[in-house]
Design a protein around this motif. Structure first.
Motif, PDB file in Angstrom:
ATOM      1  N   GLU A   1       0.875  -1.161   0.000  1.00  0.00           N
ATOM      2  CA  GLU A   1       0.000   0.000   0.000  1.00  0.00           C
ATOM      3  C   GLU A   1       0.910   1.207   0.000  1.00  0.00           C
ATOM      4  O   GLU A   1       1.696   1.377   0.906  1.00  0.00           O
ATOM      5  N   SER A   2       0.833   2.014  -0.963  1.00  0.00           N
ATOM      6  CA  SER A   2       1.773   3.133  -1.009  1.00  0.00           C
ATOM      7  C   SER A   2       1.367   4.225  -0.040  1.00  0.00           C
ATOM      8  O   SER A   2       0.257   4.245   0.456  1.00  0.00           O
ATOM      9  N   MET A   3       2.262   5.119   0.189  1.00  0.00           N
ATOM     10  CA  MET A   3       1.998   6.244   1.075  1.00  0.00           C
ATOM     11  C   MET A   3       0.920   7.140   0.530  1.00  0.00           C
ATOM     12  O   MET A   3       0.252   7.824   1.255  1.00  0.00           O
ATOM     13  N   VAL A   4       0.799   7.142  -0.780  1.00  0.00           N
ATOM     14  CA  VAL A   4      -0.246   7.963  -1.388  1.00  0.00           C
ATOM     15  C   VAL A   4      -1.600   7.426  -1.009  1.00  0.00           C
ATOM     16  O   VAL A   4      -2.552   8.150  -0.866  1.00  0.00           O
ATOM     17  N   GLY A   5      -1.613   6.123  -0.823  1.00  0.00           N
ATOM     18  CA  GLY A   5      -2.721   5.377  -0.238  1.00  0.00           C
ATOM     19  C   GLY A   5      -4.145   5.839  -0.477  1.00  0.00           C
ATOM     20  O   GLY A   5      -4.688   6.615   0.295  1.00  0.00           O
ATOM     21  N   GLU A   6      -4.769   5.373  -1.485  1.00  0.00           N
ATOM     22  CA  GLU A   6      -6.196   5.649  -1.626  1.00  0.00           C
ATOM     23  C   GLU A   6      -6.961   4.573  -0.897  1.00  0.00           C
ATOM     24  O   GLU A   6      -6.653   3.402  -0.998  1.00  0.00           O
ATOM     25  N   GLU A   7      -7.935   4.984  -0.194  1.00  0.00           N
ATOM     26  CA  GLU A   7      -8.770   4.001   0.502  1.00  0.00           C
ATOM     27  C   GLU A   7      -9.564   3.207  -0.505  1.00  0.00           C
ATOM     28  O   GLU A   7     -10.139   3.773  -1.417  1.00  0.00           O
TER      29      GLU A   7
ATOM     30  N   LYS B   1       3.234  -0.098   5.263  1.00  0.00           N
ATOM     31  CA  LYS B   1       3.227   0.956   4.256  1.00  0.00           C
ATOM     32  C   LYS B   1       4.555   0.966   3.512  1.00  0.00           C
ATOM     33  O   LYS B   1       5.614   0.765   4.089  1.00  0.00           O
ATOM     34  N   ILE B   2       4.443   1.222   2.224  1.00  0.00           N
ATOM     35  CA  ILE B   2       5.631   1.195   1.374  1.00  0.00           C
ATOM     36  C   ILE B   2       5.769   2.556   0.697  1.00  0.00           C
ATOM     37  O   ILE B   2       4.783   3.127   0.235  1.00  0.00           O
ATOM     38  N   GLU B   3       6.981   3.045   0.654  1.00  0.00           N
ATOM     39  CA  GLU B   3       7.248   4.263  -0.122  1.00  0.00           C
ATOM     40  C   GLU B   3       8.028   3.885  -1.355  1.00  0.00           C
ATOM     41  O   GLU B   3       9.009   3.148  -1.257  1.00  0.00           O
TER      42      GLU B   3
ATOM     43  N   ARG C   1      10.967   1.838   0.114  1.00  0.00           N
ATOM     44  CA  ARG C   1      11.191   1.883   1.556  1.00  0.00           C
ATOM     45  C   ARG C   1       9.949   1.389   2.263  1.00  0.00           C
ATOM     46  O   ARG C   1       8.838   1.692   1.851  1.00  0.00           O
ATOM     47  N   SER C   2      10.180   0.655   3.340  1.00  0.00           N
ATOM     48  CA  SER C   2       9.004   0.287   4.118  1.00  0.00           C
ATOM     49  C   SER C   2       9.004   1.125   5.377  1.00  0.00           C
ATOM     50  O   SER C   2      10.051   1.385   5.978  1.00  0.00           O
ATOM     51  N   VAL C   3       7.822   1.568   5.698  1.00  0.00           N
ATOM     52  CA  VAL C   3       7.701   2.466   6.846  1.00  0.00           C
ATOM     53  C   VAL C   3       7.169   1.677   8.024  1.00  0.00           C
ATOM     54  O   VAL C   3       6.094   1.106   7.976  1.00  0.00           O
ATOM     55  N   GLU C   4       7.943   1.655   9.084  1.00  0.00           N
ATOM     56  CA  GLU C   4       7.494   0.963  10.292  1.00  0.00           C
ATOM     57  C   GLU C   4       6.266   1.657  10.841  1.00  0.00           C
ATOM     58  O   GLU C   4       6.239   2.865  11.004  1.00  0.00           O
ATOM     59  N   HIS C   5       5.265   0.854  11.105  1.00  0.00           N
ATOM     60  CA  HIS C   5       3.979   1.413  11.499  1.00  0.00           C
ATOM     61  C   HIS C   5       4.068   2.300  12.721  1.00  0.00           C
ATOM     62  O   HIS C   5       3.429   3.322  12.815  1.00  0.00           O
ATOM     63  N   ASN C   6       4.860   1.874  13.667  1.00  0.00           N
ATOM     64  CA  ASN C   6       4.830   2.571  14.945  1.00  0.00           C
ATOM     65  C   ASN C   6       5.652   3.844  14.977  1.00  0.00           C
ATOM     66  O   ASN C   6       5.162   4.897  15.337  1.00  0.00           O
TER      67      ASN C   6
ATOM     68  N   GLY D   1       7.245   5.356  12.408  1.00  0.00           N
ATOM     69  CA  GLY D   1       7.213   6.196  11.217  1.00  0.00           C
ATOM     70  C   GLY D   1       8.521   6.288  10.462  1.00  0.00           C
ATOM     71  O   GLY D   1       8.632   6.986   9.474  1.00  0.00           O
ATOM     72  N   GLN D   2       9.535   5.579  10.935  1.00  0.00           N
ATOM     73  CA  GLN D   2      10.812   5.665  10.228  1.00  0.00           C
ATOM     74  C   GLN D   2      10.800   4.746   9.021  1.00  0.00           C
ATOM     75  O   GLN D   2      10.151   3.700   9.024  1.00  0.00           O
ATOM     76  N   SER D   3      11.533   5.162   7.990  1.00  0.00           N
ATOM     77  CA  SER D   3      11.525   4.317   6.799  1.00  0.00           C
ATOM     78  C   SER D   3      12.878   3.659   6.612  1.00  0.00           C
ATOM     79  O   SER D   3      13.921   4.227   6.895  1.00  0.00           O
ATOM     80  N   VAL D   4      12.788   2.424   6.148  1.00  0.00           N
ATOM     81  CA  VAL D   4      13.997   1.632   5.942  1.00  0.00           C
ATOM     82  C   VAL D   4      14.068   1.255   4.484  1.00  0.00           C
ATOM     83  O   VAL D   4      13.086   0.792   3.901  1.00  0.00           O
TER      84      VAL D   4
END
Lengths: 452, 454
Positions: free
Chosen positions: B28-34, B57-59, B88-93, B95-98
């Protein structure tokens, strides 16, 4: 325009006819100064028969014994000695120098000084078997005494304007004569009598005559008067007078020969003037070209913009949700177009004609410099002849004396006119550019009021 | 090219996806449409594990572009541009991206991905790629694909493409897409192994269907009409915009010439000198301001271009519908004629002219056994045909339903995006004018005050 001219009716020194109020003033003063010493005759004509007389010191002594009648015919110009110096003492209106006089000038019209009003309008086409040409109606309103009536209406064609300009150049070789619009424009002309062309020319001709009217010296030129007042037949017969074609050609050949020799020693101030003219001429011509180019580009931009807006309307027809947004973008573009058009017309009214006129003026200035150089060259050649020949010394000396006078007059005329011209130029250019900038500001301000 | 009886169901199902059982399967990208509402996500989704995995979440970003040389298929040296894709994947908790993946792809690989998606998701309006060659060019822009400005705009366009795919509720789950982002080597081979090229409909067939289909869904006819109009109006708009930009550029740049001349002129003037100098300076500033203005405009143009190309994607969905509908109509027709044949054989009446009928008349009738055999065969074929027709009908209706759902989603997206683009364009125009007006008023006041000598 010639705001300077009104106040400076008698500003120029040298071979200038100075009639009118100033002259009267001076004359009466002169009389009161000169006469008490001797009490010449019993007929002191008081103040109502103003006779400007020569004020050189020698003739003042003679005034006592001269018959006053003879003075009436003496409408001579002031000799060079007296011209500037003595005038200062009695006339409060006379400044110490042309430059300081310039500084006194206010920028409003002084209506009581302007007594010659000219308009050029109503271009009309005339067709004959040989040719087709355009005439312009010229209306003159004046309160001057030497004009037979107070209103005149004549028709003149471009050729007539050319003739006038040539006569003025002949009579005043070192005065800066206003430029005429070009004979024809080579680029982008479909036919000679296209409406825009005629209108531009008409405006330029109007400017031309008014500049002459505002010029302290040229305004009293006899040919100018005839140009404004003579009816068709009288005018054409007058035109035929004067040196014939061949003698004029001979004159110009001689002039060219003289100028080929080069000028030995141009006085310092004229060197400066020449430098200025060269650079100015270059720059103003560039600005003229740039301005024309900008106008052309803006015209094409406007044409494209006019097509741009309606496409959005077209699009809105096939959309539902977007229709309103599209329509308002279209009206935005439309407003933009209208404002651009307004700004462009300001540009072409205010800036382009002024810049173009001064581009033409720069050519005039070069010609004036040349003529001045020619006059000086004549003197120089005679001086050379004197030093080498040693024969006919008396004759040559006399000729040289006359030429020296001539050179001096020419130089002074040019100097005074130069200052006046430069002043006018600065005013005209500044107001033309600030007008354009103001138009631009108005145009862009319209946008801050609107919102999408 | 005729395909040997393509399995109709295969035509529009995604390739069988291996259940993506590892935790970061859901993209699910950060742009994320519901993904609003109950949407049928196509039969392929049956193989997906749905609600059990945690969605991270993926960037995605296309961060760099690089010129490369290599050898092409014909073993000739060529230069091309490669683009770096970072995921990059964003850790849910916290918010940092790896950074999880990073690889290089060139434009042709993007094209391959898109063509694959087109074949396997014909009911989806597939996001378009940025243009292959620079079009709607005006004189300042170059049409060279190697031009750095063009490359930069393309980089942004490619990123946009990936984000759109990743935010699409159905496309984001595709495995090939996932591999595109994560598996650099061998990806091409993997795609080709799906054999999607073979499954693609031939252009000729599609054209034929478009002309001959009798009863397509009305909504699709309207949609096709709309997409034609959209395409034509946006092209027209872009063309005129390019010309307007060209002219505007000319106006500004010619003003720049004033700058130089004013400076030179100011050298010989005393009173007016300062005024001329500053007027010249302002002209220069004015002339150079056009570069930024037009760069912003190019961005706007790119937004419009995306929807220009989307029109083509819409048409592709319509074409697919027409093809399916035509196929259905042909199948129905075929069935009807078989039934009639059967009937004729059974009753012995010849109602229509047929070669068989003629030959039997001429050369004598066939034996009853032969006739029986024929009838039997026909009956079987008819039975099969009826089943096929039934499933085709079902497929057709499903297609229409799914496609229409995606089209509604697309419409909303389009209205939202274009509205924003148009408004920000108008705002940009106004702020540009304000800036210029400000510049002029500065210039004027200096011009006027300098050289005042009263």
């Amino acid at each position: 325009m010639g705001k300077l001219g009104e106040a400076g009716l008698a500003a120029t020194a040298g071979p200038a006819r100075t009639l009118g109020m100033e002259g009267e003033c001076r004359a009466s003063q002169a009389r009161s100064w000169g006469l008490p010493a001797g009490g010449a005759g019993g007929d002191s004509p008081g103040g109502d028969a103003p006779l400007p007389g020569s004020i050189s010191s020698s003739s003042l002594l003679q005034a006592e014994v001269l018959d006053l009648d003879e003075d009436e015919d003496d409408l001579e110009v002031f000799s060079k000695d007296a011209s500037l110096m003595d005038m200062n003492s009695f006339s409060p209106l006379m400044p110490t120098s042309p430059l300081s006089m310039i500084n006194q000038v206010k920028f409003e019209d002084e209506p009581d000084l302007k007594d010659l009003f000219i308009t050029v309008d109503e271009p009309e086409s005339h067709v004959t078997t040989i040719e087709t040409f355009i005439t312009y109606r010229i209306i003159t309103k004046t309160s001057r005494g030497e004009f037979d009536s107070s209103e005149f209406e004549v028709r003149r064609r471009y050729q007539d304007f050319l003739w006038l300009k040539e006569k003025l150049e002949e009579a005043h070789p070192t005065l800066i004569i206003p430029p005429l619009p070009e004979k024809f424009i080579v680029k982008g002309m479909v036919e000679r009598f296209n409406d825009d062309f005629i209108e531009t020319r008409r405006k330029a001709l109007h400017k031309f005559l008014n500049r002459i009217a505002d010029h302290p010296t040229l305004t009293f030129n006899e040919d100018f008067k005839i140009f404004l007042t003579a009816q068709a037949s009288e005018f054409s017969s007058h035109k035929k007078q004067g040196p014939g074609l061949l003698s004029r050609m001979g004159q110009s050949v001689r002039a060219v020969a003289l100028s080929m020799r080069g000028v030995k020693s141009r006085p310092e101030e004229f060197m400066e003037m020449n430098n200025f003219i060269e650079i100015f001429s270059q720059k103003i011509n560039l600005i003229d070209k740039i301005s024309q180019r900008i106008y052309k580009e803006e015209r094409e931009y406007l044409d494209e913009m006019k097509e741009y807006g309606p496409i959005h309307i077209l699009w809105s027809a096939s959309e539902e949700d977007l229709a309103d947004t599209l329509k308002s973008v279209a009206s935005c573009i439309d407003k933009c177009c209208k404002a651009t058009e307004k700004r462009m017309s300001g540009f072409s009214e205010a800036l382009l004609p002024v810049v173009h006129e001064y581009a033409l003026y720069s050519e005039m200035l070069m010609a004036v410099m040349k003529r001045r150089d020619q006059i000086q060259a004549e003197l120089d050649s005679k001086v050379e002849a004197l030093t080498s020949k040693k024969a006919d010394t008396d004759l040559l000396t006399e000729e040289i004396g006359k030429l020296e006078d001539k050179v001096e007059c020419a130089n002074n005329a040019l100097k005074a006119d130069w200052e006046r011209w430069k002043q006018n130029m600065q005013n005209d250019i500044k107001s033309a550019f600030t007008n354009m900038a103001e138009e631009n500001i108005l145009y862009y301000e319209q946008f801050s009021i609107r919102s999408p | 090219m005729e395909q040997a009886a393509p399995d109709p169901e295969r035509l529009w199902q995604p390739a069988p996806l291996e259940p993506l059982s590892h935790p970061d399967a859901g993209l699910e990208s950060m742009v994320g449409e519901e993904t609003k509402g109950a949407r049928d996500e196509g039969p392929g989704d049956g193989t997906m594990t749905e609600n059990n995995f945690s969605l991270k979440k993926i960037e995605i970003s296309v961060s760099e572009a690089e010129k490369r040389t290599g050898r092409n298929a014909m073993n000739m040296q060529e230069t091309y541009t490669a683009y770096l894709i970072e995921t990059r994947s964003v850790e849910h908790n916290d918010g940092q991206s790896v950074l999880t993946d990073s690889l290089w792809r060139r434009y042709s690989e993007f094209e391959l991905l898109r063509n694959y998606l087109l074949v396997y998701y014909p009911h989806i309006v597939v996001p378009p790629l940025p243009e292959k060659r620079a079009e709607f060019v005006w004189h300042k822009l170059s049409a060279d694909n190697m031009d750095p400005d063009f490359v930069e705009r393309r980089r942004i366009g490619l990123e946009n493409f990936l984000l759109r795919v990743a935010s699409h509720p159905i496309l984001c789950r595709d495995k090939i897409f996932y591999l595109f982002l994560t598996q650099e080597g061998n990806w091409k081979e993997t795609v080709n192994e799906t054999g999607f090229q073979l499954k693609a409909d031939s252009r000729l067939k599609a054209l034929n269907a478009t002309f001959r289909v009798k009863n397509p869904d009305k909504r699709f006819i309207e949609l096709k009409h709309y997409s034609d109009e959209l395409q034509s109006v946006i092209s027209h708009l872009l063309r005129v915009r390019a010309r307007v930009a060209d002219r505007l550029y000319g106006v500004y740049k010619v003003h720049g010439n004033y700058g130089r001349v004013f400076s030179e002129w100011s050298a010989i003037e005393k009173e007016m000198g300062d005024g001329l100098q500053s007027a010249g300076h302002h002209m220069d500033v004015y002339a150079s301001s056009i570069d930024d203005i037009l760069e912003d405009e190019e961005h706007y143009a790119d937004q419009l271009k995306e929807y220009l190309f989307y029109a083509e994607a819409l048409r592709a969905v319509c074409r697919k519908h027409e093809l399916m509908q035509y196929d259905l109509e042909m199948a129905a027709q075929d069935l009807a004629s078989k039934k009639q044949q059967c009937e004729e054989l059974a009753t012995g009446t010849v109602r229509t002219f047929s070669l068989k009928g003629m030959t039997t008349k001429l050369f004598g009738q066939e034996t009853p056994e032969q006739r029986e055999a024929r009838i039997k065969m026909l009956e079987e074929q008819i039975k099969e045909g009826e089943q096929q027709l039934k499933s085709k009908n079902l497929e057709g209706r499903e297609f229409v339903r799914n496609a229409w759902a995606d089209i509604e989603r697309f419409k909303e997206q389009k209205n939202h995006d274009l509205k924003e683009a148009l408004i920000s364009y108008a705002v940009m125009q106004i702020s540009m004018c304000k800036k210029v007006g400000f510049g002029f008023s500065e210039g004027t006041s200096i011009f006027r005050s300098a050289g005042k000598f009263l």
